[in-house]
Design a protein around this motif. Structure first.
Motif, PDB file in Angstrom:
ATOM      1  N   PHE A   2     -25.042  36.066  -8.757  1.00  0.00           N
ATOM      2  CA  PHE A   2     -24.118  36.980  -9.428  1.00  0.00           C
ATOM      3  C   PHE A   2     -23.767  38.144  -8.520  1.00  0.00           C
ATOM      4  CE2 PHE A   2     -26.582  35.037 -12.886  1.00  0.00           C
ATOM      5  CZ  PHE A   2     -25.552  34.338 -13.480  1.00  0.00           C
ATOM      6  N   ILE A  50     -17.984  40.140 -24.117  1.00  0.00           N
ATOM      7  CA  ILE A  50     -18.315  38.937 -23.356  1.00  0.00           C
ATOM      8  C   ILE A  50     -17.183  37.905 -23.381  1.00  0.00           C
ATOM      9  CG2 ILE A  50     -19.457  37.673 -25.223  1.00  0.00           C
ATOM     10  CD1 ILE A  50     -21.612  36.947 -23.104  1.00  0.00           C
ATOM     11  N   ASP A  51     -16.386  37.892 -24.439  1.00  0.00           N
ATOM     12  CA  ASP A  51     -15.323  36.896 -24.527  1.00  0.00           C
ATOM     13  C   ASP A  51     -13.956  37.437 -24.115  1.00  0.00           C
ATOM     14  OD1 ASP A  51     -15.094  38.517 -26.740  1.00  0.00           O
ATOM     15  OD2 ASP A  51     -14.839  36.897 -28.174  1.00  0.00           O
ATOM     16  N   ASN A  55     -14.029  38.463 -18.357  1.00  0.00           N
ATOM     17  CA  ASN A  55     -15.458  38.191 -18.501  1.00  0.00           C
ATOM     18  C   ASN A  55     -15.722  36.732 -18.820  1.00  0.00           C
ATOM     19  OD1 ASN A  55     -15.904  40.858 -17.978  1.00  0.00           O
ATOM     20  ND2 ASN A  55     -16.228  41.438 -20.102  1.00  0.00           N
ATOM     21  N   ILE A  59     -18.024  34.297 -16.508  1.00  0.00           N
ATOM     22  CA  ILE A  59     -19.165  33.556 -17.054  1.00  0.00           C
ATOM     23  C   ILE A  59     -19.010  32.070 -16.815  1.00  0.00           C
ATOM     24  CG2 ILE A  59     -20.338  32.928 -19.206  1.00  0.00           C
ATOM     25  CD1 ILE A  59     -19.729  35.882 -20.089  1.00  0.00           C
ATOM     26  N   LYS A  60     -17.800  31.548 -16.983  1.00  0.00           N
ATOM     27  CA  LYS A  60     -17.569  30.119 -16.749  1.00  0.00           C
ATOM     28  C   LYS A  60     -17.830  29.755 -15.289  1.00  0.00           C
ATOM     29  CE  LYS A  60     -14.346  26.280 -17.069  1.00  0.00           C
ATOM     30  NZ  LYS A  60     -15.104  25.581 -16.068  1.00  0.00           N
ATOM     31  N   ALA A  63     -21.561  29.916 -14.631  1.00  0.00           N
ATOM     32  CA  ALA A  63     -22.226  28.752 -15.234  1.00  0.00           C
ATOM     33  C   ALA A  63     -21.947  27.484 -14.428  1.00  0.00           C
ATOM     34  CB  ALA A  63     -21.772  28.573 -16.677  1.00  0.00           C
TER      35      ALA A  63
END
Length: 93
Positions: A2, A50-51, A55, A59-60, A63
């Motif tokens: 990250f 977060i959504d 962001n 996150i995608k 991941a």
């Protein structure tokens, strides 16, 4: 990982990395990342939800990196056996 995605140097102390990571500000043009020296440097909206768009994209991608790194893991156990774990990507089925 990250830290690298956000252009933060991993070799620094934990406190300095945290300060540097918190200092990553959103881009003025609203883009999720900028390309510096052929590398994507992400600018998540840390104070956002977060959504939120940027962001969710961050996150995608994070991941996806984790998924790629964990597709095949090799773990040695004391009895001199080697276990190989394969994780199947549901999108590839």
């Amino acid at each position: 990982m990250f830290f690298q995605m956000c252009g933060v140097e991993e070799s620094r102390s934990r406190g300095k990395r945290t300060d540097d990571l918190c200092g990553v500000a959103p881009l003025d043009n609203g883009a999720p990342f900028e390309v510096i020296e052929d590398r994507e440097v992400w600018h998540p909206v840390w104070k956002g939800k977060i959504d939120d768009g940027v962001n969710a994209q961050f996150i995608k991608v994070a991941a996806d990196h984790i998924w790629e790194n964990e597709e095949v893991s090799i773990c040695s156990v004391p009895r001199k056996c080697t276990l190989i774990f394969c994780i199947e990507d549901p999108e590839r089925l």
